[in-house]
Design a protein around this motif. Structure first.
Motif, PDB file in Angstrom:
ATOM      1  N   SER A 310     -45.344  65.762 -16.756  1.00  0.00           N
ATOM      2  CA  SER A 310     -46.042  66.549 -17.290  1.00  0.00           C
ATOM      3  C   SER A 310     -46.790  66.509 -18.531  1.00  0.00           C
ATOM      4  N   ALA A 311     -47.598  65.403 -18.665  1.00  0.00           N
ATOM      5  CA  ALA A 311     -47.945  64.857 -19.922  1.00  0.00           C
ATOM      6  C   ALA A 311     -48.941  66.040 -20.680  1.00  0.00           C
ATOM      7  N   TYR A 312     -49.765  66.769 -20.129  1.00  0.00           N
ATOM      8  CA  TYR A 312     -50.514  67.838 -20.715  1.00  0.00           C
ATOM      9  C   TYR A 312     -49.864  68.920 -20.806  1.00  0.00           C
ATOM     10  N   ALA A 313     -49.446  69.627 -19.589  1.00  0.00           N
ATOM     11  CA  ALA A 313     -49.108  70.758 -19.492  1.00  0.00           C
ATOM     12  C   ALA A 313     -47.467  71.027 -20.118  1.00  0.00           C
ATOM     13  N   GLY A 314     -46.624  70.061 -20.345  1.00  0.00           N
ATOM     14  CA  GLY A 314     -45.301  70.264 -20.539  1.00  0.00           C
ATOM     15  C   GLY A 314     -44.990  71.251 -21.872  1.00  0.00           C
ATOM     16  N   SER A 315     -45.870  70.838 -22.864  1.00  0.00           N
ATOM     17  CA  SER A 315     -45.535  71.531 -24.210  1.00  0.00           C
ATOM     18  C   SER A 315     -45.757  72.845 -24.294  1.00  0.00           C
ATOM     19  N   PHE A 316     -46.563  73.379 -23.003  1.00  0.00           N
ATOM     20  CA  PHE A 316     -46.966  74.871 -23.162  1.00  0.00           C
ATOM     21  C   PHE A 316     -45.638  75.492 -22.670  1.00  0.00           C
ATOM     22  N   ALA A 317     -44.604  74.811 -22.388  1.00  0.00           N
ATOM     23  CA  ALA A 317     -43.362  75.471 -21.771  1.00  0.00           C
ATOM     24  C   ALA A 317     -42.631  76.175 -23.196  1.00  0.00           C
ATOM     25  N   PHE A 318     -43.167  75.852 -24.368  1.00  0.00           N
ATOM     26  CA  PHE A 318     -42.684  76.439 -25.631  1.00  0.00           C
ATOM     27  C   PHE A 318     -43.025  77.951 -25.628  1.00  0.00           C
ATOM     28  N   CYS A 319     -43.873  78.281 -24.774  1.00  0.00           N
ATOM     29  CA  CYS A 319     -44.436  79.708 -24.589  1.00  0.00           C
ATOM     30  C   CYS A 319     -43.678  80.432 -23.558  1.00  0.00           C
ATOM     31  N   GLU A 320     -43.076  81.537 -23.788  1.00  0.00           N
ATOM     32  CA  GLU A 320     -42.248  82.121 -22.791  1.00  0.00           C
ATOM     33  C   GLU A 320     -42.804  82.389 -21.322  1.00  0.00           C
ATOM     34  N   GLU A 321     -44.425  82.827 -21.635  1.00  0.00           N
ATOM     35  CA  GLU A 321     -45.019  83.084 -20.422  1.00  0.00           C
ATOM     36  C   GLU A 321     -45.315  81.724 -19.624  1.00  0.00           C
ATOM     37  N   PHE A 322     -45.308  80.679 -20.129  1.00  0.00           N
ATOM     38  CA  PHE A 322     -45.376  79.469 -19.405  1.00  0.00           C
ATOM     39  C   PHE A 322     -44.018  78.628 -18.963  1.00  0.00           C
ATOM     40  N   LYS A 323     -43.158  79.463 -18.994  1.00  0.00           N
ATOM     41  CA  LYS A 323     -41.744  78.721 -18.636  1.00  0.00           C
ATOM     42  C   LYS A 323     -41.816  78.169 -17.094  1.00  0.00           C
ATOM     43  N   TYR A 324     -42.709  78.890 -16.220  1.00  0.00           N
ATOM     44  CA  TYR A 324     -42.817  78.700 -14.786  1.00  0.00           C
ATOM     45  C   TYR A 324     -43.307  77.021 -14.710  1.00  0.00           C
ATOM     46  N   LEU A 325     -43.862  76.534 -15.632  1.00  0.00           N
ATOM     47  CA  LEU A 325     -44.099  74.873 -15.420  1.00  0.00           C
ATOM     48  C   LEU A 325     -42.828  74.174 -15.438  1.00  0.00           C
ATOM     49  N   VAL A 326     -41.545  74.676 -16.062  1.00  0.00           N
ATOM     50  CA  VAL A 326     -40.337  73.722 -15.719  1.00  0.00           C
ATOM     51  C   VAL A 326     -39.544  74.389 -14.632  1.00  0.00           C
ATOM     52  N   LYS A 327     -40.047  75.399 -13.741  1.00  0.00           N
ATOM     53  CA  LYS A 327     -39.371  76.035 -12.738  1.00  0.00           C
ATOM     54  C   LYS A 327     -38.986  74.702 -11.673  1.00  0.00           C
ATOM     55  N   GLY A 328     -37.633  74.600 -11.559  1.00  0.00           N
ATOM     56  CA  GLY A 328     -36.953  73.601 -10.575  1.00  0.00           C
ATOM     57  C   GLY A 328     -36.856  72.213 -11.268  1.00  0.00           C
ATOM     58  N   ILE A 329     -36.853  72.106 -12.523  1.00  0.00           N
ATOM     59  CA  ILE A 329     -37.002  70.880 -13.265  1.00  0.00           C
ATOM     60  C   ILE A 329     -35.327  70.279 -13.149  1.00  0.00           C
ATOM     61  N   GLU A 330     -34.482  71.269 -12.453  1.00  0.00           N
ATOM     62  CA  GLU A 330     -32.935  70.656 -12.493  1.00  0.00           C
ATOM     63  C   GLU A 330     -33.070  69.556 -11.341  1.00  0.00           C
ATOM     64  N   TYR A 331     -34.070  69.480 -10.438  1.00  0.00           N
ATOM     65  CA  TYR A 331     -33.932  68.572  -9.387  1.00  0.00           C
ATOM     66  C   TYR A 331     -34.595  67.070 -10.153  1.00  0.00           C
ATOM     67  N   ALA A 332     -35.254  66.965 -11.220  1.00  0.00           N
ATOM     68  CA  ALA A 332     -35.934  65.928 -11.763  1.00  0.00           C
ATOM     69  C   ALA A 332     -34.923  64.945 -12.248  1.00  0.00           C
ATOM     70  N   ASP A 333     -35.022  63.538 -11.926  1.00  0.00           N
ATOM     71  CA  ASP A 333     -34.328  62.594 -12.596  1.00  0.00           C
ATOM     72  C   ASP A 333     -34.836  62.121 -13.815  1.00  0.00           C
ATOM     73  N   SER A 334     -35.996  62.255 -14.073  1.00  0.00           N
ATOM     74  CA  SER A 334     -36.709  62.054 -15.239  1.00  0.00           C
ATOM     75  C   SER A 334     -37.955  62.985 -15.490  1.00  0.00           C
ATOM     76  N   TYR A 335     -38.319  63.215 -16.625  1.00  0.00           N
ATOM     77  CA  TYR A 335     -39.167  64.151 -17.135  1.00  0.00           C
ATOM     78  C   TYR A 335     -39.978  63.787 -18.387  1.00  0.00           C
ATOM     79  N   ASN A 336     -41.062  63.748 -18.377  1.00  0.00           N
ATOM     80  CA  ASN A 336     -41.898  63.397 -19.444  1.00  0.00           C
ATOM     81  C   ASN A 336     -43.025  64.422 -19.929  1.00  0.00           C
ATOM     82  N   THR A 337     -43.368  64.429 -21.187  1.00  0.00           N
ATOM     83  CA  THR A 337     -44.481  65.385 -21.896  1.00  0.00           C
ATOM     84  C   THR A 337     -45.030  64.588 -22.823  1.00  0.00           C
ATOM     85  N   ASN A 338     -46.271  64.758 -23.365  1.00  0.00           N
ATOM     86  CA  ASN A 338     -46.896  64.198 -24.504  1.00  0.00           C
ATOM     87  C   ASN A 338     -47.213  65.337 -25.502  1.00  0.00           C
TER      88      ASN A 338
END
Length: 514
Positions: A310-338
């Motif tokens: 999630s190099a570009y989009a990941g940090s948008f999850a700072f905003c409440e309205e963009f929390k959908y970007l990390v929906k299901g992240i509990e399935y991830a073994d590793s996660y990256n953002t820039n």
């Protein structure tokens, strides 16, 4: 080191950077230079005598600034943004001033300690699972890498090593694979199971990185994923499949769960061993999203390691309205953002989290005596989870930015880019010469000339960039050539969006309405 001269010349350098920012609008976003332009400006041979700082600084404009692409120019709409903040600049001064190389905890304790704390802050701010925190009692951890490319490569190699270990520990579970490979597995299994296998020729085969085992491994990613995923697979020496994206979620392109499931079944039937999926949240071409919430259960059921890029989009999850970007992240073994993209932090700062970092670090554990220290059993040595040994004090940039700029300012910037991209996507349609390719998403709009061929669109883009008043780059999605318009500079405002449209219309009429 001369502290007196540092004070004098350092103040001048800060003034140069500040003036560059104050005057950036007077420049063009991209330079009018050709490859090799510096050959006429920089001597072929190194200087035989020292030069004054005054002489060197006089050359900066012609050699550096005049030839640069100005990524944070308000009319630079190419790529994804390059994060910027004076807080990061000041942090890098401290990092360079310390001149420490934090390859172990004892090499420079605050490099490790502050990194652990600030990455835990990010877990909270982006609503990531608690087990990603360094302070969590479980085996999860976070580490700052140089880029998403590094993060993806480490994730691929970790997934590969985990599957090699699984195969070696349970060879009977792979009876379905082709006979030749199965015989190799049994041979390896009955050989010594220590960390390295010594053949009669004294050639060492690392236990977790045995090419005889992973030669039939296959990983998956969507054809809309970044080129660094394919490069990572190449560097890791594993087979891969680029699965064709479909236009569904968010009316954009991403990986369909049914396509993944079918590919896994096909490859198992052909004798291959599926071991990994790299999913993308925020693709480069159109900012599409692979639905982690639907892909994750398939990976869990089929035994695939799931890395989320999630190099570009990941940090948008700072905003409440963009929390959908990390929906299901509990399935991830590793996660990256820039953070050095939309996180307003300067390059390089690319956090990577592992669900089981303690387990993963075993795969890269090389312990020469000169790196040993008395706290290594109770501290974190990040060298076990990255490609280089040495590392800089990158967490200072996060620490300074979050403490003084504050996350609310980052959110304000991110929301502004979203609004401006949405505005562009509306006004570009007003004269009926253009059409959108996908809906705008997170500061990126995609469009093309209506009723024109790919070659016409490429001519149009080339003419825009030759004009140099604005800068765009293209993408290609399933044979369609499109233009990307990404709002990145914190200086860009509504007037700049209208300016970009005016330039595009002028260029269009010069090309096609003669």
């Amino acid at each position: 080191m001369d502290p007196v001269k540092l004070r004098i010349e350092g103040k001048k350098m800060i003034e140069i950077v500040a003036s560059y920012w104050e005057e950036i609008r007077h420049r063009k976003p991209i330079p009018d230079v050709k490859p090799g332009y510096l050959n006429k400006l920089v001597p072929e041979h190194p200087p035989k005598t020292t030069e004054t700082w005054e002489t060197i600084l006089e050359d900066l404009e012609e050699v550096v600034f005049n030839g640069s692409s100005h990524w944070n120019h308000p009319h630079f709409f190419a790529y994804f943004p390059a994060g910027i903040g004076y807080h990061s600049i000041l942090a890098d001064i401290i990092s360079s001033g310390l001149s420490s190389v934090g390859f172990t905890w004892i090499a420079c304790p605050p490099i490790t300690e502050l990194e652990k704390v600030t990455l835990d802050w990010l877990v909270t701010l982006m609503n990531l699972p608690e087990y990603f925190k360094n302070s969590h009692p479980g085996p999860g951890c976070g580490i700052i890498q140089s880029s998403a490319s590094d993060s993806t490569l480490i994730a691929i190699m970790t997934a590969r090593a985990a599957k090699v270990e699984q195969v070696k520990n349970n060879p009977s579970s792979y009876k379905w694979i082709k006979c030749e490979t199965l015989r190799i597995f049994y041979k390896i299994f009955y050989w010594q199971s220590n960390r390295s296998i010594h053949d009669s020729t004294d050639i060492i085969t690392p236990y977790y990185h045995d090419p005889r085992v992973f030669k039939d491994f296959v990983m998956y990613f969507c054809d809309q994923g970044h080129s660094s995923i394919e490069k990572g697979a190449m560097l890791a020496g594993v087979r891969f499949r680029k699965l064709r994206g479909t236009r569904k979620y968010l009316d954009n392109y991403g990986l369909d769960p049914d396509v993944l499931q079918k590919a896994i079944e096909e490859d198992r039937a052909r004798g291959f061993i599926p071991f990994m999926l790299v999913a993308t949240v925020g693709t480069t071409a159109t900012c599409g999203v692979d639905e982690i919430e639907k892909l994750g259960p398939i990976c869990q059921k089929e035994g695939l390691f799931l890395h989320v890029d999630s190099a570009y989009a990941g940090s948008f999850a700072f905003c409440e309205e963009f929390k959908y970007l990390v929906k299901g992240i509990e399935y991830a073994d590793s996660y990256n953002t820039n953070l050095h993209k939309a996180g307003m932090i300067n390059f390089d700062c690319s956090p990577l989290w592992f669900k089981n970092g303690t387990y993963a670090s075993r795969y890269y554990n090389v312990d020469p005596v000169y790196l040993a220290h008395e706290y290594q059993s109770t501290s974190t040595d990040y060298r076990h989870l990255e490609i280089p040994l040495g590392r800089r004090f990158r967490s200072l940039k996060i620490w300074f930015t979050l403490r003084n700029m504050g996350v609310d300012k980052i959110k304000e910037y991110q929301r502004k880019t979203v609004v401006l991209a949405l505005q562009f996507s509306k006004i570009i349609l007003e004269n009926d010469k253009f059409e959108l390719f996908t809906p705008p998403h997170l500061g990126l709009a995609t469009f093309r000339l209506k009723n024109h061929s790919n070659s016409d669109n490429k001519r149009f883009l080339d003419a825009i960039n030759r004009d140099r008043r604005i800068h765009l780059v293209p993408a290609m999605v399933h044979g369609t050539f499109l233009l990307r318009f990404c709002v990145g500079s914190p200086l860009t405002d509504e007037d700049d969006i209208y300016h970009a449209r005016r330039v595009m219309i002028e260029v269009y009429f010069k090309l096609f309405q003669k």
